[in-house]
Design a protein around this motif. Structure first.
Motif, PDB file in Angstrom:
ATOM      1  N   TYR A  75       0.986  -1.641  -0.202  1.00 47.90           N
ATOM      2  CA  TYR A  75       0.053  -0.047   0.061  1.00 47.90           C
ATOM      3  C   TYR A  75       0.595   1.402   0.351  1.00 47.90           C
ATOM      4  CZ  TYR A  75      -3.148   3.510   1.840  1.00 47.90           C
ATOM      5  OH  TYR A  75      -3.631   5.133   1.857  1.00 47.90           O
ATOM      6  N   ASN A  76       1.868   1.229   0.670  1.00 53.17           N
ATOM      7  CA  ASN A  76       2.714   2.152   1.286  1.00 53.17           C
ATOM      8  C   ASN A  76       4.257   1.699   1.231  1.00 53.17           C
ATOM      9  OD1 ASN A  76       4.235   4.559   1.459  1.00 53.17           O
ATOM     10  ND2 ASN A  76       3.481   4.702   3.423  1.00 53.17           N
ATOM     11  N   TYR A  77       4.999   1.588  -0.342  1.00 56.65           N
ATOM     12  CA  TYR A  77       6.379   1.597  -0.825  1.00 56.65           C
ATOM     13  C   TYR A  77       6.432  -0.103  -0.394  1.00 56.65           C
ATOM     14  CZ  TYR A  77       8.126   5.538  -1.358  1.00 56.65           C
ATOM     15  OH  TYR A  77       8.698   6.818  -2.558  1.00 56.65           O
TER      16      TYR A  77
END
Lengths: 117, 106
Positions: B92-94
Motif C-alpha cells: 500500500y505504501n512502498y
C-alpha cells in the motif's frame, strides 16, 4: 514463460562498487515495472529499489538511498543495479523481480553479493 | 513506514491438516497485501495478491483473507511440498515484508 536471470554477484571489499544485471525473457520487458529485492543470509526479505517502464522514475529503500542506482536497458531487456560504497550489511542474495499482478510477481534465482575484506 | 508483524515464526503441522498464518500491519493497508512461499535454496514465489487473489498456477488449497490491518493465509489439506517459509508483504505504501513463518511437517 517469464525468465529472469541475475548475474554479477561475488566477493567485494567494503567501500567498493559492484554492478548487478538481470536478463529478462518471455515477456515484453518495457511493459513492466521492475525491482530488486534482497535477502541477507538466513534472514527475511528487503525491498531495495524499483524502476518504471522507461526508467524515468526510480524508487529506493532507505538503507540504500544515495548509494545504489537502479537502471534498465529496454533494448536489451536488462535490469541493472549499481551498488557503491558497499557495506558488510549489504551482504545478501539479490533478486530481480517483475511487477504484475503484484509488485514482485516473478523472481529470478538470485545472485549472492558478499561484502568482506 | 508500515510495519508487518507475522505470526507464528514457526509452525509444525501434519499432512492433511489445515494451517493458518497471520499478518498484522501497523496501519490500514487497504488489501495491498501479498503472500509468498520460499522453499529452501529457492527464490520466493507469489501465492496470493490483493489479499485474496490466487496467482496463476497456485493450488486452490491456498487462500488469503483479511482487511484493514489483519490478514491471513490458509493452507487446506497440507501437502509435503508445502514445507517452506512463508512471507507476507504490504504494498500500500512502498514495500515491507513480514519476518516469515517456517512451516515444517510434524
Amino acid at each position: 514463460e517469464v525468465q529472469l536471470v541475475e548475474s554479477g554477484g561475488g566477493l567485494v571489499q567494503p567501500g567498493r562498487s559492484m554492478k548487478l544485471s538481470c536478463a529478462a525473457s518471455g515477456f515484453t520487458f518495457s511493459d513492466y515495472y521492475m525491482a530488486w529485492v534482497r535477502q541477507a543470509p538466513k534472514k527475511g526479505l528487503e525491498w531495495v529499489a524499483s524502476i518504471s517502464y522507461e526508467g524515468s522514475s526510480t524508487y529506493y529503500g532507505d538503507s540504500v538511498k544515495g548509494r545504489f542506482t537502479i537502471s534498465r536497458d529496454n533494448a536489451k531487456s536488462t535490469l541493472y543495479l549499481q551498488m557503491n560504497s558497499l557495506r558488510s550489511e549489504d551482504t545478501a542474495t539479490y533478486y530481480c523481480a517483475r511487477r504484475y499482478p503484484a509488485p514482485f510477481a516473478y523472481w529470478g534465482q538470485g545472485t549472492l553479493v558478499t561484502v568482506s575484506s | 513506514d508500515i510495519q508487518m508483524t507475522q505470526s507464528p515464526a514457526s509452525l509444525s503441522a501434519s499432512l492433511g491438516e489445515t494451517v493458518t498464518i497471520e499478518c498484522r500491519a501497523s496501519e490500514d493497508i487497504y488489501n495491498g497485501l501479498a503472500w509468498y512461499q520460499q522453499k529452501p535454496g529457492k527464490s520466493p514465489q507469489l501465492l496470493i495478491y490483493n489479499a485474496n487473489s490466487l496467482h496463476t498456477g497456485v493450488p486452490s488449497r491456498f487462500s488469503g483473507s483479511g482487511s484493514g490491518t489483519q490478514y491471513s493465509l490458509k493452507i487446506n489439506s497440507l501437502q509435503s511440498e508445502d514445507v517452506a517459509s512463508y512471507f507476507c508483504q504490504q504494498y500500500y505504501n512502498y514495500y515491507t515484508f513480514g519476518a516469515g513463518t517456517k512451516l515444517e511437517l510434524k
